[in-house]
Design an enzyme around this catalytic site. Structure first.
Site, PDB file in Angstrom:
ATOM      1  N   GLU A 189      11.216  17.809  14.034  1.00 55.71           N
ATOM      2  CA  GLU A 189      11.643  17.546  12.462  1.00 55.71           C
ATOM      3  C   GLU A 189      11.238  18.457  11.730  1.00 55.71           C
ATOM      4  O   GLU A 189      10.117  18.337  11.563  1.00 55.71           O
ATOM      5  CB  GLU A 189      11.399  15.882  12.364  1.00 55.71           C
ATOM      6  N   GLU A 217       9.329   1.784  11.170  1.00 53.04           N
ATOM      7  CA  GLU A 217      10.403   2.502  11.272  1.00 53.04           C
ATOM      8  C   GLU A 217       9.671   3.967  11.109  1.00 53.04           C
ATOM      9  O   GLU A 217       9.011   4.438  10.329  1.00 53.04           O
ATOM     10  CB  GLU A 217      10.999   2.440   9.736  1.00 53.04           C
ATOM     11  N   LYS A 258       0.990  -1.165   0.013  1.00 49.18           N
ATOM     12  CA  LYS A 258      -0.032   0.104  -0.131  1.00 49.18           C
ATOM     13  C   LYS A 258       0.803   1.409  -0.001  1.00 49.18           C
ATOM     14  O   LYS A 258       1.460   1.713   1.187  1.00 49.18           O
ATOM     15  CB  LYS A 258      -0.948   0.040   1.278  1.00 49.18           C
ATOM     16  N   CYS A 300      14.219  10.691   6.610  1.00 50.73           N
ATOM     17  CA  CYS A 300      13.726  10.078   8.054  1.00 50.73           C
ATOM     18  C   CYS A 300      15.167  10.254   9.094  1.00 50.73           C
ATOM     19  O   CYS A 300      15.130  10.541  10.138  1.00 50.73           O
ATOM     20  CB  CYS A 300      13.275   8.908   8.471  1.00 50.73           C
TER      21      CYS A 300
END
Length: 480
Positions: free
Chosen positions: A383, A251, A176, A285
């Site tokens: 972030e 993750e 997906k 990331c």
């Protein structure tokens, strides 16, 4: 090389299908133009994909590891043969500079190649017995149907890093992809078909994340879910997995520190910072988000970093001369603006950049360096996910460790020092799953990738990556 736009389909049980619902537009963030559509699939299509994968599991898992490796090796070959088409597709759907896209295709293919071989090494063992007349064994068995929910920023590599070990271990697979960059997944699904994977072994569902996730988390036929994305969504998946104690790999978010000590090779540190921070316009990331530089080399580092960043060229990723592409969407651009404005209002100096770029409807922001930042600024607490490098002055190794670890995240960190003993001592105290020492690009197929604390559960890549898709079955045999 031009990539045609099209109305694309999903693939379920070996058939290319649409959806009873509407379609979703895929928009190139560099131009604001629609480059394709995909079906807005939902619960019905997700259920069909689960059923197909469930039916295919027995025959696929009963193949030898060498037979499954043959399919994966063919897929790896096809990915490399179609590198340019996949790369162009990636760039027009999510904006990544074409040279980075080409590199990602090779990186993505390396996971298929690695796990094709690693699948042959999923072995159990014979354990010394505690009593005569017994034999103790451990068998390794595939978990079952595995579903992957992948992000927009690495639409090929984040998929193959999950698909490779799943298929190699004997699991069947449902992908997906993000609705913002699903076209690369469509192309990879086409290559799976060309590689000859049996019907139902690999399935592609596009569309509503919430509706599709509801099915894969709630259907007991799905025994494994692997997700890359935000920590907020990851926590939701953990809660949803509880009723079935579903096996998860997550993750999640990061907020990577990069430490430059006063004995570092400053030129190497600057090179590593640029490589880490500005890849994919800072939308990774593991990119360096917080830069801590010891006072003895602070001014030199900021000066050299500013010079290097000024040389980066911003624009449409299809132009090979460009280094920085667009932000993925307006929300991403607005967040970058907000972080820079907040830092400037609290005393940070902008040494280069600091402005959005109006360019044919694209979502571009100048590569930016901020100096004299401090912990009160949002850019040091959240972030950014954009091309902004905040640099804070520190006085000691202890301060570097304290500030680096002062976050709920623990995915990646970077350290630049020429002193081996000092490097080891500092790194041992950092609570991060990945550390680059004098290195800004630590990722590779053969190494474990994952984080500590709120950055996730499990590891992808390396020997550990395939362990996430198998169960250990202990067998005690009485010999009479």
């Amino acid at each position: 090389m031009a990539v045609k736009t099209n109305n694309y389909l999903m693939s379920i049980n070996g058939e290319w299908v649409g959806s009873e619902r509407d379609t979703l537009n895929v928009v190139n963030p560099a131009t604001g133009k629609t480059v394709g559509t995909v079906p807005n699939g939902g619960e019905k299509e997700a259920e069909q994909a689960v059923d197909a994968a469930y039916e295919a599991f027995e025959s696929w898992s009963n193949l030898t590891a060498y037979d499954r490796a043959g399919y994966l090796q063919k897929l790896n070959q096809l990915m490399l043969e179609n590198q340019e088409e996949i790369a162009q597709m990636m760039t027009i759907e999510m904006g990544k500079p074409i040279n980075e896209s080409r590199g990602e295709v090779k990186y993505a293919a390396s996971f298929i190649e690695w796990f094709a071989e690693e699948g042959k090494r999923v072995d159990g063992g014979v354990i010394p017995t505690h009593a005569t007349g017994k034999r103790l064994q451990v068998w390794k068995k595939p978990v079952g149907v595995a579903a992957a929910i992948t992000p927009w920023n690495f639409p090929a590599a984040m998929l193959t890093r999950k698909m490779g070990p799943a298929l190699a271990s004997g699991c069947t697979f449902i992908m997906k992809p993000s609705s913002e960059s699903p076209l690369t997944a469509v192309k990879l699904m086409e290559l799976c078909e060309q590689a000859g994977f049996p019907k139902g072994v690999v399935n592609l569902v596009t569309g509503s994340s919430s509706k599709i996730a509801k099915v894969v988390m709630g259907n007991s036929k799905v025994r494994k879910v692997t997700f890359t994305g935000s920590t907020e969504v990851g926590k939701t998946l953990i809660r949803q997995s509880a009723d079935q104690v579903k096996k998860l790999s997550l993750e999640l978010g990061g907020h990577a520190p990069l430490v430059v000590l006063d004995d570092a090779d400053v030129d190497l540190a600057v090179k590593g910072t640029v490589a880490s921070k500005f890849r994919n316009a800072g939308q990774t990331c593991i990119c360096a988000n917080r830069i801590y530089v010891q006072e003895g080399v602070y001014d030199e580092y900021v000066e050299k970093l500013t010079k290097a960043v000024k040389e980066l060229k911003v624009g449409d990723g299809t132009d090979e001369s460009n280094d920085i592409g667009p932000l993925i969407n307006q929300d991403g651009l607005d967040k970058v603006k907000r972080h820079v404005e907040d830092a400037a209002s609290k005393g940070a100096a902008i040494t280069t950049g600091g402005e959005a770029i109006a360019d044919n409807g694209g979502l571009f922001y100048q590569p930016t360096v901020l100096k004299d930042v401090n912990q009160s600024m949002v850019v040091m607490q959240e972030e950014t996910f954009g091309p902004v490098t905040p640099v804070e002055k520190i006085s000691s190794d202890e301060e570097a460790v304290k500030l680096s670890n002062d976050t709920p995240y623990g995915l990646a960190a970077y350290v630049f020092t020429s002193n081996v003993a000092r490097g080891y001592q500092l790194i041992e105290k950092l609570d991060f799953g990945i550390v680059g020492w004098n290195e800004g690009g630590p990722s590779a197929a053969q190494v474990p990738f994952g984080g500590m604390k709120e950055s996730g559960i499990g590891r992808e890549g390396g020997h550990e990556g395939i362990d996430e898709f198998v169960e250990s079955k202990y067998v005690a045999i009485g010999m009479g």
